[in-house]
Motif scaffolding. Structure first.
Motif, PDB file in Angstrom:
ATOM      1  N   PHE A  43      19.534  35.488  -9.614  1.00 13.55           N
ATOM      2  CA  PHE A  43      18.862  36.741 -10.444  1.00 13.55           C
ATOM      3  C   PHE A  43      19.371  37.327 -11.295  1.00 13.55           C
ATOM      4  CE2 PHE A  43      17.898  36.060  -5.373  1.00 13.55           C
ATOM      5  CZ  PHE A  43      17.106  35.291  -5.513  1.00 13.55           C
ATOM      6  N   ILE A  44      18.718  37.989 -12.002  1.00 10.00           N
ATOM      7  CA  ILE A  44      18.901  38.334 -12.862  1.00 10.00           C
ATOM      8  C   ILE A  44      18.248  40.201 -13.514  1.00 10.00           C
ATOM      9  CG2 ILE A  44      20.001  39.146 -15.270  1.00 10.00           C
ATOM     10  CD1 ILE A  44      20.084  36.073 -15.115  1.00 10.00           C
ATOM     11  N   ARG A  64      21.845  45.868 -10.639  1.00 11.77           N
ATOM     12  CA  ARG A  64      21.551  46.597 -11.503  1.00 11.77           C
ATOM     13  C   ARG A  64      21.918  45.823 -12.469  1.00 11.77           C
ATOM     14  NH1 ARG A  64      24.871  49.524  -7.427  1.00 11.77           N
ATOM     15  NH2 ARG A  64      24.059  51.911  -7.875  1.00 11.77           N
ATOM     16  N   GLN A  65      20.899  46.535 -14.273  1.00 15.02           N
ATOM     17  CA  GLN A  65      20.873  46.261 -15.111  1.00 15.02           C
ATOM     18  C   GLN A  65      22.108  45.511 -15.535  1.00 15.02           C
ATOM     19  OE1 GLN A  65      18.446  48.732 -17.968  1.00 15.02           O
ATOM     20  NE2 GLN A  65      20.288  46.926 -19.942  1.00 15.02           N
ATOM     21  N   GLY A  66      21.818  44.056 -15.747  1.00 16.04           N
ATOM     22  CA  GLY A  66      23.148  42.609 -16.286  1.00 16.04           C
ATOM     23  C   GLY A  66      23.603  42.582 -15.141  1.00 16.04           C
ATOM     24  N   ASP A  67      23.653  42.558 -13.731  1.00 10.96           N
ATOM     25  CA  ASP A  67      24.296  41.521 -12.811  1.00 10.96           C
ATOM     26  C   ASP A  67      23.624  40.184 -12.404  1.00 10.96           C
ATOM     27  OD1 ASP A  67      25.184  44.568 -12.641  1.00 10.96           O
ATOM     28  OD2 ASP A  67      24.290  44.792 -10.666  1.00 10.96           O
ATOM     29  N   LEU A 137      27.760  39.108  -9.174  1.00 10.23           N
ATOM     30  CA  LEU A 137      28.706  39.308 -10.162  1.00 10.23           C
ATOM     31  C   LEU A 137      28.376  40.701 -10.565  1.00 10.23           C
ATOM     32  CD1 LEU A 137      29.156  35.615 -11.504  1.00 10.23           C
ATOM     33  CD2 LEU A 137      30.418  37.205 -10.132  1.00 10.23           C
ATOM     34  N   PRO A 138      29.042  41.869 -11.005  1.00 10.66           N
ATOM     35  CA  PRO A 138      28.725  43.086 -11.339  1.00 10.66           C
ATOM     36  C   PRO A 138      28.664  42.887 -12.658  1.00 10.66           C
ATOM     37  CG  PRO A 138      30.139  43.259  -9.629  1.00 10.66           C
ATOM     38  CD  PRO A 138      30.365  42.403  -9.983  1.00 10.66           C
ATOM     39  N   ALA A 139      27.577  43.569 -13.803  1.00 12.25           N
ATOM     40  CA  ALA A 139      27.197  43.267 -15.370  1.00 12.25           C
ATOM     41  C   ALA A 139      29.047  44.466 -15.656  1.00 12.25           C
ATOM     42  CB  ALA A 139      26.448  44.364 -15.542  1.00 12.25           C
ATOM     43  N   GLU A 143      35.073  39.874 -16.764  1.00  9.64           N
ATOM     44  CA  GLU A 143      34.651  38.078 -17.168  1.00  9.64           C
ATOM     45  C   GLU A 143      32.627  38.118 -17.240  1.00  9.64           C
ATOM     46  OE1 GLU A 143      37.327  37.800 -14.042  1.00  9.64           O
ATOM     47  OE2 GLU A 143      35.007  39.177 -14.135  1.00  9.64           O
ATOM     48  N   ALA A 144      32.451  39.241 -18.069  1.00 11.01           N
ATOM     49  CA  ALA A 144      30.488  39.923 -17.748  1.00 11.01           C
ATOM     50  C   ALA A 144      30.167  39.618 -19.539  1.00 11.01           C
ATOM     51  CB  ALA A 144      30.435  40.494 -17.873  1.00 11.01           C
TER      52      ALA A 144
END
Length: 320
Positions: A43-44, A64-67, A137-139, A143-144
């Motif tokens: 999911f994104i 949140r946005q980009g997660d 994986l948070p935005a 490593e994003a």
């Protein structure tokens, strides 16, 4: 495959049978309930934020946005801007439009991308047995960068409708899954006991590289322990604590995964398959294969090819 990269050698055996992505835009208050997935989902929230609630897994999760969020367990879940909003049924909302971006509520202040990866049930155990039920994986993690680029490409392909967009999003979905695995493996201190943790452990990495680099060789515990710079006893105990199985069991199971691929993808005689994974006796190989997989090699080959044939028919019917 490179003996210096056991991770790649594992991935080379894992057949991604399909990958795709789709999504929706929304505004205001909305909530959607999704059925239990039969595939690995990611999911994104490409724009805006939402809640994720997974049945039987505790408190709601704020995305949140980009997660990026990976769901590897088969549990129903809810996505919502407001958990008190009337619940929509995802199967009715999306129907056959799984590869499109659709609007489910007035406005477009939220853009959600979702994807799935369907992995070969046999070799896929190499990964699935080591993955946790969820990976978040948070935005803002270090490593994003690559994940952010992949998200941008997915959004572009979906919004611009260029030639080959469906094919492109399928390839991007596979790359997204690979990058999620890379980031997860990079945080090896939090990994569960299993093969992924084993190939990342620096203490036993030399032994793992020997096994993956030359699986035909009749490796002895003393040789593997020497490569890792440990005594046989210390090596055996530590290896099992990391991999979940003793070293020579790991070797046998790896050989059987290679044999599964040979049986599926080639017409080699059984004796040739046995030789390719280090067995001089066809009977010894058959006994080991049945012990590990639960089926004799010939029965396995026949059953797996029948399954693939039926799967191809279903795929063509779905595309019609």
């Amino acid at each position: 495959m490179s003996e210096d990269d056991p991770f790649s050698s594992i991935l080379s055996l894992v057949r991604v049978r399909s990958a795709t992505s789709g999504g929706f835009t929304a505004g205001g208050k909305w909530a959607i309930r999704f059925p239990r997935p039969d595939k690995i989902k990611f999911f994104i929230p490409a724009k805006g934020e939402c809640w994720l609630v997974i049945d039987g897994m505790g408190k709601p999760i704020r995305l949140r946005q980009g997660d990026v969020f990976l769901l590897a367990t088969q549990r129903p879940f809810v996505l919502a801007s407001d958990l008190s909003a009337p619940m929509l049924d995802a199967e009715q909302v999306f129907a056959s439009r799984t590869h499109e971006i659709i609007n489910i509520a007035d406005g477009d202040d939220f853009l959600f991308l979702g994807g799935h990866v369907l992995i070969d049930n046999e070799a896929g155990r190499l990964l699935l047995d080591s993955l946790p039920p969820t990976v978040h994986l948070p935005a803002n993690m270090p490593e994003a960068g690559t994940l952010e680029w992949l998200i941008e490409q997915l959004v572009r392909e979906h919004q611009q409708g260029r030639l080959g967009a469906h094919f492109a999003t399928a390839q991007l979905a596979q790359l997204m899954f690979l990058e999620i695995l890379r980031v997860y493996v990079g945080g090896k201190d939090e990994m569960a006991v299993g093969r992924l943790r084993a190939i990342c452990d620096p203490r036993i990495a030399p032994a793992i590289k020997l096994i993956h680099g030359d699986p035909r060789r009749d490796w002895h515990l003393a040789e593997l322990a020497k490569a890792a710079g440990m005594s046989r006893t210390v090596f055996a105990v530590y290896f099992k604590s990391v991999a979940g199985v003793p070293p020579l069991t790991y070797l046998t199971e790896w050989r059987m995964r290679l044999a599964e691929r040979a049986l599926k993808e080639s017409n080699k005689p059984l004796a040739a398959v046995a030789s390719s994974v280090g067995y001089t006796s066809e009977n010894a190989f058959s006994a080991a294969f049945k012990r590990v997989t639960g089926r004799a090699p010939k029965r396995y080959r026949a059953a797996i090819r029948q399954t693939f044939a039926e799967s191809d028919v279903e795929h063509h019917l779905d595309e019609a």
